[in-house]
Design an enzyme around this catalytic site. Structure first.
Site, PDB file in Angstrom:
ATOM      1  N   HIS A 266       0.841  -1.205   0.000  1.00  0.00           N
ATOM      2  CA  HIS A 266       0.000   0.000   0.000  1.00  0.00           C
ATOM      3  C   HIS A 266       0.875   1.253   0.000  1.00  0.00           C
ATOM      4  O   HIS A 266       0.712   2.137  -0.847  1.00  0.00           O
ATOM      5  CB  HIS A 266      -0.906  -0.029   1.243  1.00  0.00           C
ATOM      6  CG  HIS A 266      -1.778   1.178   1.395  1.00  0.00           C
ATOM      7  ND1 HIS A 266      -3.100   1.187   1.015  1.00  0.00           N
ATOM      8  CD2 HIS A 266      -1.524   2.418   1.890  1.00  0.00           C
ATOM      9  CE1 HIS A 266      -3.621   2.389   1.257  1.00  0.00           C
ATOM     10  NE2 HIS A 266      -2.684   3.154   1.797  1.00  0.00           N
ATOM     11  N   GLU A 267       1.813   1.319   0.948  1.00  0.00           N
ATOM     12  CA  GLU A 267       2.664   2.510   1.042  1.00  0.00           C
ATOM     13  C   GLU A 267       3.592   2.615  -0.176  1.00  0.00           C
ATOM     14  O   GLU A 267       3.917   3.711  -0.627  1.00  0.00           O
ATOM     15  CB  GLU A 267       3.456   2.500   2.346  1.00  0.00           C
ATOM     16  CG  GLU A 267       2.607   2.438   3.620  1.00  0.00           C
ATOM     17  CD  GLU A 267       1.544   3.532   3.723  1.00  0.00           C
ATOM     18  OE1 GLU A 267       1.699   4.590   3.074  1.00  0.00           O
ATOM     19  OE2 GLU A 267       0.550   3.321   4.440  1.00  0.00           O
ATOM     20  N   HIS A 270       1.763   4.509  -2.778  1.00  0.00           N
ATOM     21  CA  HIS A 270       1.873   5.959  -2.550  1.00  0.00           C
ATOM     22  C   HIS A 270       3.233   6.472  -3.034  1.00  0.00           C
ATOM     23  O   HIS A 270       3.321   7.495  -3.723  1.00  0.00           O
ATOM     24  CB  HIS A 270       1.741   6.273  -1.054  1.00  0.00           C
ATOM     25  CG  HIS A 270       0.340   6.275  -0.533  1.00  0.00           C
ATOM     26  ND1 HIS A 270      -0.647   7.070  -1.062  1.00  0.00           N
ATOM     27  CD2 HIS A 270      -0.245   5.597   0.496  1.00  0.00           C
ATOM     28  CE1 HIS A 270      -1.782   6.886  -0.371  1.00  0.00           C
ATOM     29  NE2 HIS A 270      -1.555   5.989   0.575  1.00  0.00           N
TER      30      HIS A 270
END
Lengths: 500, 500
Positions: A266-267, A270
């Protein structure tokens, strides 16, 4: 129409130069936030609060300086070529908001949020909402005051929401959340009623070091650029940085390596967005992300559409087994990553479906808090009621209830719905990428992430803030923002997994 | 004379409030420097350079703002009580310098130094002065321009020196360096001629992890406050921070654990000074260190007068042996920490005596560079000649010659002599502490560091910038700044060790 740099008005150069300074200063401050959450010793808070509030105040002064005000007065976007018109539009948007808010208030909000962070940590460790509640009260007051300055006639929650997603109306968020509730609750009920049980093969205890080594290896596989990034542990994982240095954080639960994998990917999503912003536009709105909806779409696309796909588990299961000492099959890994477990109480550990019920709950509580319809002291009780209503579970304590998220310590009221908006957009973008890239699924299975990466860079990252959110979505997908692709994707995937 | 806060002129409050903002901003920037040297991924430099140069420029604007200029015009130190008069003296000193320098130059220096750092690292790794030389040339030009703005009639080197030590004349540094050369060269010659060989018992290879664990344990023993500090690895060790968060860095050579011990205790001394500055004065000159001479006195006092004492080795040898798996006696450890080895080419690894020859060399080269009497391209040849002249050795390459120090990449010309000034002051302060604290040696042997810590806090740290350097020394020791105690100490200690 002037199209060459030399023909642009001087005011354009002056405004953009000052805006670059604003950006550099604010980015410097963001690494101090990273430091505060990842590296800073415990007792550093009072000084860090002063440093960050000063940066916030100076940021405000630079952005509202006469050079910006006068320059914007002289400029007319309709007479500028693109992309300069878009740059000026974005500076104007930020200027218009900032100019309405006194510097003193900006500094107070910054200092209170820095000071609130350790109080939240302590309150969470003690599972005691009452010690954190006064900070929430203070921050709510300050944020109400802030919203009042910006638009005294508007719903303050809508004003705050626009800080995170400036180009979608709050009603879009409401509609999406309503759609998700209407569509996902029956699906979750069907899953609960289903006899199918997904595999849950990671039943050992896996050390932090083991999980970190695995996460690093998966980031290698996904193509994280270590010369422009790093990974560390944080109590509440986040990603932050610039196109020159975009960092990720993660956290570990010894019983839940799949959680760490998901959180890390997920990160990474980003960070990939941040690293895809054009370096040559660093300091301009063209080098900045398009708001939190689009940012979250990039993290959720990687986490859900890549990291929770069968193709990805075909690719990485051997590596996972090597690190964890397990003997899991790709199908079992895939199922483990896609467990639906409504009994979970923690948003960041939630599955793809129940996740959105966590958002609905926060959205409703925040709106009531801002409107003054809910007292801060009542939050734990209301939280637990809504958890029971939407998910059929009650948190054991505040730590796994209303104290679980870091956001309120940041004063970030109005932020949460961008998580659902981003999840929905992730599905829409991934569907478009699947249309454009031949056999994307097969490419992921082979570890060929280049075509997907290029597609995202070209259609999303490289634009920075050139387009408003809806226009960016239309450019990338050919249609307007829609929750339909997510509903289709979720219904198909979980219908298949749970034999519905 | 007004003595109560309420009776102070408004201009005092206005000036100090603005100065606090200057401090907070600059401290925020210092943690970005820490990040750049310790945490930042390699390719982050261009953006970090922009962030830091913007902070430098804003720092300059805030310090030279009308609120400071007008406020200082209204204030007269002679009519203010203490310590407020000292605060205004210090703000005025900084203002007077800053107001003479254009912001653009400040920003260029900052950006060039950020960009020079990776070039220095690369040049050092390749041992190639020629790739770093253009950066040195640029920074010399910028620093000459900077000095010219501040005082076109003064020796530019003296102007730069005053950035690091504002209250001792450059002639004091010259005198001290002359004294040290005159006194230490014969002592070093005697040692070379002596038949005595000191023990050198650490002949294994010790991993970074082993050495880090030992360093952490020694910092525990010395009383480092981990809630306000941390230790990390950096290619060029340093300490940095505020009284709320003062960090140290160290580095490891697998063959030289004694070097890591010394370096770590050195940086601990710096951090102890920073942590001893009064928290209630954070943001005021009363909460800031008294310049680099005094700062270095605190690091050298800990490194040399504590860490290289027999009493300290009586205290820590068991712990050292436990970590390193050695069976060293306290006397052997003490001797190992006090080896004089003129064949060493690296300043930060130098012993207590030859160290100052490294400073003399740098001092002379820098003066000639600034004055235009030495071309940057000639530095390696001149460096090596002087090494041969002062220490009888020639570096094998630029990496262990003129590229060994980070300082020039920071543009820090004029800094080095504060190292010798600080070493000398350390001896003077330690002698005074020995006079005031009964059986200080015995207390160190017992691990009772409280009395020394309290003495240093009371006599040095707690004053911040209340006194000018000479006055601080006089308050603490009863006499003016002097190199005599160091010469006496060194002559006695090494005379004893080497049977001279």
């Amino acid at each position: 129409m002037a199209t060459e740099q030399g023909q642009l008005p001087d005011a354009y150069d002056e405004v953009l130069e000052q805006f670059a300074r604003v950006t550099y200063l604010s980015d410097g401050g963001s690494y101090l936030n990273w430091d505060q959450e990842v590296m800073m010793p415990d007792d550093g808070t009072p000084a860090r609060a002063k440093q960050l509030s000063t940066i916030s105040g100076v940021h405000h002064d630079l952005l509202t300086d006469d050079v910006v005000a006068d320059g914007l007065d002289e400029l007319d976007e309709s007479e500028l070529p693109q992309p300069q018109a878009a740059e000026v539009r974005e500076v104007r948007r930020q200027y218009d908001r900032a100019a309405k808010v006194p510097r003193d208030l900006v500094e107070r909000i910054s200092e209170e949020t820095s000071n609130a962070l350790p109080v939240w940590k302590e309150a969470k460790a003690e599972s005691d909402w009452s010690t954190f509640a006064p900070k929430v009260e203070t921050l709510l007051d300050l944020k109400r005051e802030y919203a009042e300055h910006i638009d005294p006639d508007a719903d303050p929650y809508a004003v705050l929401f626009a800080d995170y997603e400036p180009y979608l109306d709050l009603s879009v968020a409401e509609d999406v959340l309503t759609t998700l509730r209407d569509e996902l609750v029956p699906l979750i009920d069907d899953i609960k009623a289903s006899d199918t049980e997904l595999a849950d093969p990671f039943d050992g205890a896996y050390s932090d070091d083991t999980q970190m080594a695995l996460c690093r290896s998966l980031l290698d596989t996904l193509g994280y650029d270590w010369d422009r990034g790093r990974i560390d542990v944080a109590p509440h994982p986040f990603s932050l940085g610039t196109q020159f240095d975009a960092r990720v954080t993660t956290r570990f639960d010894e019983e839940d390596p799949v959680g760490a994998i998901g959180s890390t990917i997920h990160e990474f999503g980003h960070a990939t967005y941040t690293l895809g912003l054009p370096q040559e536009h660093y300091g301009s709105p063209l080098g900045q992300h398009r708001g939190l909806t689009v940012h979250e779409s990039q993290s959720r696309l990687m986490e859900n559409h890549v990291g929770r796909s069968r193709a990805f588990w075909d690719l990485v299961t051997d590596d996972v087994n090597d690190h964890l000492g397990t003997e899991v099959t790709p199908q079992a890994g895939y199922e483990a990553a896609n467990q639906i477990y409504p009994e979970n109480r923690i948003r960041v550990e939630a599955d793809e479906l129940t996740y959105h019920m966590h958002i609905v709950l926060r959205f409703e509580i925040e709106r009531d808090l801002l409107a003054g319809d809910l007292d801060v002291e009542e939050v734990p009780a209301v939280w637990n009621e809504k958890m029971e209503e939407y998910l059929g579970v009650t948190p054991d304590d505040d730590a796994e209830g209303c104290l679980q998220d870091i956001h309120w310590s940041h004063g970030s009221f109005g932020y949460f719905s961008t998580y659902s908006l981003g999840s929905v957009l992730a599905a829409q973008l991934f569907a478009a990428a699947e249309d454009d890239i031949a056999d994307l699924d097969g490419k992921i299975r082979n570890g060929e992430f280049g075509p997907l990466h290029d597609w995202l860079t070209e259609n999303v990252h490289a634009h920075g803030q050139r387009y408003e959110t809806n226009d960016l979505v239309r450019e990338a997908t050919g249609s307007g923002f829609s929750a339909d692709p997510f509903v289709e994707y979720a219904t198909a995937k979980f219908g298949d997994l749970y034999d519905l």
